[in-house]
Design a protein around this motif. Structure first.
Motif, mmCIF file in Angstrom:
data_model
loop_
_atom_site.group_PDB
_atom_site.id
_atom_site.type_symbol
_atom_site.label_atom_id
_atom_site.label_comp_id
_atom_site.label_asym_id
_atom_site.label_seq_id
_atom_site.Cartn_x
_atom_site.Cartn_y
_atom_site.Cartn_z
ATOM 1 N N ARG A 1 -17.522 -5.756 2.652
ATOM 2 C CA ARG A 1 -16.018 -5.285 1.900
ATOM 3 C C ARG A 1 -16.437 -4.025 1.038
ATOM 4 O O ARG A 1 -15.691 -3.161 0.985
ATOM 5 C CB ARG A 1 -15.800 -6.378 1.042
ATOM 6 C CG ARG A 1 -14.241 -6.199 0.404
ATOM 7 C CD ARG A 1 -13.946 -7.342 -0.461
ATOM 8 N NE ARG A 1 -14.156 -8.634 0.582
ATOM 9 C CZ ARG A 1 -14.384 -9.752 -0.117
ATOM 10 N NH1 ARG A 1 -14.251 -10.096 -1.498
ATOM 11 N NH2 ARG A 1 -14.291 -10.997 0.581
ATOM 12 N N SER A 2 -17.804 -4.146 0.491
ATOM 13 C CA SER A 2 -17.997 -3.072 -0.390
ATOM 14 C C SER A 2 -18.073 -1.710 0.270
ATOM 15 O O SER A 2 -17.664 -0.574 0.013
ATOM 16 C CB SER A 2 -19.509 -3.272 -0.860
ATOM 17 O OG SER A 2 -19.266 -4.503 -1.730
ATOM 18 N N ALA A 3 -18.709 -1.748 1.758
ATOM 19 C CA ALA A 3 -18.922 -0.637 2.435
ATOM 20 C C ALA A 3 -17.695 -0.044 2.705
ATOM 21 O O ALA A 3 -17.173 1.106 2.886
ATOM 22 C CB ALA A 3 -19.724 -0.860 3.673
ATOM 23 N N VAL A 4 -16.429 -1.090 3.203
ATOM 24 C CA VAL A 4 -15.069 -0.686 3.571
ATOM 25 C C VAL A 4 -14.499 0.044 2.673
ATOM 26 O O VAL A 4 -13.547 1.034 2.640
ATOM 27 C CB VAL A 4 -14.476 -1.682 4.308
ATOM 28 C CG1 VAL A 4 -12.874 -1.593 4.225
ATOM 29 C CG2 VAL A 4 -14.987 -2.380 5.436
ATOM 30 N N MET A 5 -14.729 -0.398 1.055
ATOM 31 C CA MET A 5 -14.118 0.275 0.173
ATOM 32 C C MET A 5 -14.487 1.528 -0.205
ATOM 33 O O MET A 5 -13.725 2.281 -1.043
ATOM 34 C CB MET A 5 -14.324 -0.538 -1.281
ATOM 35 C CG MET A 5 -13.531 -2.079 -1.147
ATOM 36 S SD MET A 5 -11.724 -1.896 -1.202
ATOM 37 C CE MET A 5 -11.235 -1.027 -2.592
ATOM 38 N N LEU A 6 -15.583 1.970 0.189
ATOM 39 C CA LEU A 6 -15.864 3.254 0.003
ATOM 40 C C LEU A 6 -15.461 4.243 1.142
ATOM 41 O O LEU A 6 -15.423 5.512 0.918
ATOM 42 C CB LEU A 6 -17.596 3.477 0.212
ATOM 43 C CG LEU A 6 -18.193 2.674 -0.810
ATOM 44 C CD1 LEU A 6 -19.767 2.733 -0.668
ATOM 45 C CD2 LEU A 6 -18.140 2.970 -2.385
ATOM 46 N N ILE A 7 -14.743 3.889 1.869
ATOM 47 C CA ILE A 7 -14.038 4.851 2.950
ATOM 48 C C ILE A 7 -12.805 5.412 2.498
ATOM 49 O O ILE A 7 -11.975 4.583 1.980
ATOM 50 C CB ILE A 7 -13.755 3.891 4.511
ATOM 51 C CG1 ILE A 7 -14.857 3.377 5.194
ATOM 52 C CG2 ILE A 7 -13.178 4.830 5.462
ATOM 53 C CD1 ILE A 7 -14.876 2.561 6.162
ATOM 54 N N PRO A 8 -12.931 6.630 2.567
ATOM 55 C CA PRO A 8 -11.660 7.444 1.779
ATOM 56 C C PRO A 8 -10.317 6.799 2.344
ATOM 57 O O PRO A 8 -9.371 6.727 1.383
ATOM 58 C CB PRO A 8 -11.668 8.775 2.272
ATOM 59 C CG PRO A 8 -13.050 9.003 2.401
ATOM 60 C CD PRO A 8 -13.734 7.737 3.161
ATOM 61 N N THR A 9 -10.208 6.400 3.600
ATOM 62 C CA THR A 9 -8.926 5.991 3.958
ATOM 63 C C THR A 9 -8.472 4.689 3.503
ATOM 64 O O THR A 9 -7.282 4.294 3.076
ATOM 65 C CB THR A 9 -8.890 5.683 5.655
ATOM 66 O OG1 THR A 9 -9.987 5.211 5.969
ATOM 67 C CG2 THR A 9 -8.598 7.152 6.205
ATOM 68 N N THR A 10 -9.432 3.660 2.973
ATOM 69 C CA THR A 10 -9.267 2.460 2.157
ATOM 70 C C THR A 10 -8.857 2.761 0.975
ATOM 71 O O THR A 10 -7.858 2.040 0.546
ATOM 72 C CB THR A 10 -10.575 1.824 2.148
ATOM 73 O OG1 THR A 10 -11.088 1.471 3.520
ATOM 74 C CG2 THR A 10 -10.223 0.285 1.656
ATOM 75 N N ALA A 11 -9.349 4.018 0.350
ATOM 76 C CA ALA A 11 -8.799 3.997 -0.948
ATOM 77 C C ALA A 11 -7.353 4.626 -0.809
ATOM 78 O O ALA A 11 -6.604 4.337 -1.791
ATOM 79 C CB ALA A 11 -9.819 5.366 -1.477
ATOM 80 N N LEU A 12 -7.092 5.263 0.339
ATOM 81 C CA LEU A 12 -5.706 5.554 0.230
ATOM 82 C C LEU A 12 -4.583 4.688 0.518
ATOM 83 O O LEU A 12 -3.826 4.585 -0.118
ATOM 84 C CB LEU A 12 -5.667 6.878 1.549
ATOM 85 C CG LEU A 12 -4.266 7.086 2.125
ATOM 86 C CD1 LEU A 12 -3.412 7.863 1.032
ATOM 87 C CD2 LEU A 12 -4.321 7.721 3.413
ATOM 88 N N PHE A 13 -5.044 3.881 1.492
ATOM 89 C CA PHE A 13 -4.197 2.446 1.653
ATOM 90 C C PHE A 13 -4.066 1.673 0.726
ATOM 91 O O PHE A 13 -2.862 1.122 0.400
ATOM 92 C CB PHE A 13 -4.213 2.001 3.067
ATOM 93 C CG PHE A 13 -3.843 2.899 4.144
ATOM 94 C CD1 PHE A 13 -2.661 3.088 4.837
ATOM 95 C CD2 PHE A 13 -4.861 3.814 4.836
ATOM 96 C CE1 PHE A 13 -2.548 3.827 5.835
ATOM 97 C CE2 PHE A 13 -4.477 4.528 6.058
ATOM 98 C CZ PHE A 13 -3.282 4.718 6.324
ATOM 99 N N GLU A 14 -5.193 1.099 0.111
ATOM 100 C CA GLU A 14 -5.308 0.067 -0.840
ATOM 101 C C GLU A 14 -4.691 0.790 -2.255
ATOM 102 O O GLU A 14 -3.784 0.033 -2.911
ATOM 103 C CB GLU A 14 -6.552 -0.127 -1.172
ATOM 104 C CG GLU A 14 -7.297 -1.179 -0.356
ATOM 105 C CD GLU A 14 -6.577 -2.766 -0.490
ATOM 106 O OE1 GLU A 14 -5.907 -3.290 0.525
ATOM 107 O OE2 GLU A 14 -6.579 -3.315 -1.600
ATOM 108 N N GLY A 15 -4.891 1.799 -2.450
ATOM 109 C CA GLY A 15 -4.509 2.573 -3.748
ATOM 110 C C GLY A 15 -2.974 2.786 -3.633
ATOM 111 O O GLY A 15 -2.191 2.595 -4.560
ATOM 112 N N SER A 16 -2.475 3.191 -2.705
ATOM 113 C CA SER A 16 -1.096 3.567 -2.590
ATOM 114 C C SER A 16 -0.347 2.347 -2.569
ATOM 115 O O SER A 16 0.737 2.162 -3.117
ATOM 116 C CB SER A 16 -0.704 4.391 -1.324
ATOM 117 O OG SER A 16 -1.106 3.593 -0.032
ATOM 118 N N ARG A 17 -0.663 1.301 -1.778
ATOM 119 C CA ARG A 17 -0.092 -0.221 -1.978
ATOM 120 C C ARG A 17 -0.036 -0.264 -3.293
ATOM 121 O O ARG A 17 1.173 -1.061 -3.522
ATOM 122 C CB ARG A 17 -0.625 -0.989 -1.002
ATOM 123 C CG ARG A 17 -0.044 -2.444 -0.986
ATOM 124 C CD ARG A 17 -0.727 -3.488 0.083
ATOM 125 N NE ARG A 17 -0.572 -3.168 1.382
ATOM 126 C CZ ARG A 17 -1.566 -2.691 2.173
ATOM 127 N NH1 ARG A 17 -2.709 -2.537 1.655
ATOM 128 N NH2 ARG A 17 -1.215 -2.504 3.311
#
Length: 251
Positions: free
Chosen positions: A198-214
């Motif tokens: 999970r920690s590694a996935v959260m560092l991916i910019p696309t995760t920041a995009l989809f999690e943050g926008s949701r």
């Protein structure tokens, strides 16, 4: 300032206007299919996700996916076509238009197309379903979309600049772009990943995009950490795109 970039953007929008209806119909089909198949087909098997119905949970991800995918497609194919087929880039280079103008113009074109197509998908979802969002949440959501579209436009511009075979752009989409999108929480929460991942996935910019926008659209929450990851990525992507394009033009 940026007069050249505006001219490039205006030209691309005039080209888009000729085929706007068919472009919007084509781009709505795919996310709407996902929405109907997963949202309704699996509705009886999936309970609420993070406190909201699954159809509501996945709607922001599909709209965001449409916008950034369109930004990548427009930038990649437009740059490749103008460089290899129409030689428009060579024509730009004998005018006062700078490298920055070309890159910024293509990025804005990609964002504009992504925004139009994202709005089209959102409109269809709103009309066909009961999904509604608080208009007060849109400002935070759009902040993520603008930065995300910039990142994907930069990636598309780099592909269109470096790749000589059109089929290679399709391979980049299949091997890099789509996995990054699908693994970043479009259809499921990142909390579903094992703790070690999970920690590694959260560092991916696309995760920041989809999690943050949701979170911004559904709850009105503006996560400073996620927008920071995306902002840094956008700045790095822009600097890299200008450097790569400038080097390619000097060859």
């Amino acid at each position: 300032m940026f007069k050249g970039a505006f001219s490039i953007w205006k030209r691309d929008m005039l080209v888009l206007r000729r085929s706007l209806f068919s472009e919007l119909v084509a781009v709505v089909a795919s996310p709407l299919t996902f929405y109907l198949a997963f949202g309704f087909g699996l509705r009886g098997y999936i309970a609420d996700v993070e406190g909201v119905p699954y159809t509501v949970f996945m709607a922001p991800g599909l709209i965001t996916m449409t916008a950034v995918s369109a930004a990548f497609d427009e930038s990649a194919w437009s740059m490749w076509f103008h460089r290899k087929v129409q030689r428009t880039i060579e024509a730009y280079r004998v005018t006062p238009i700078t490298v920055y103008d070309i890159v910024i113009g293509k990025i804005i074109s990609g964002f504009s197309q992504g925004a139009l197509k994202g709005v089209a998908v959102a409109t269809v979802i709103f009309l066909l379903t009961g999904v509604r969002f608080d208009p007060a949440h849109l400002a935070g959501y759009l902040a993520f979309i603008v930065l995300g579209s910039m990142v994907f436009s930069c990636a598309g511009t780099v592909c269109g600049t470096l790749l000589d075979k059109p089929e290679t752009i399709g391979k980049v989409q299949a091997v890099v772009i789509m996995p990054l999108i699908f693994l970043s929480g479009v259809f499921f929460p990142v909390s579903s990943y094992p703790e070690a991942m999970r920690s590694a996935v959260m560092l991916i910019p696309t995760t920041a995009l989809f999690e943050g926008s949701r979170r911004a659209l559904l709850a009105g929450a503006f996560d400073g950490g996620l927008i920071g990851i995306l902002a840094v990525t956008a700045l790095v992507a822009f600097a890299a795109t200008v450097a790569i394009f400038n080097r390619k033009m000097a060859e």
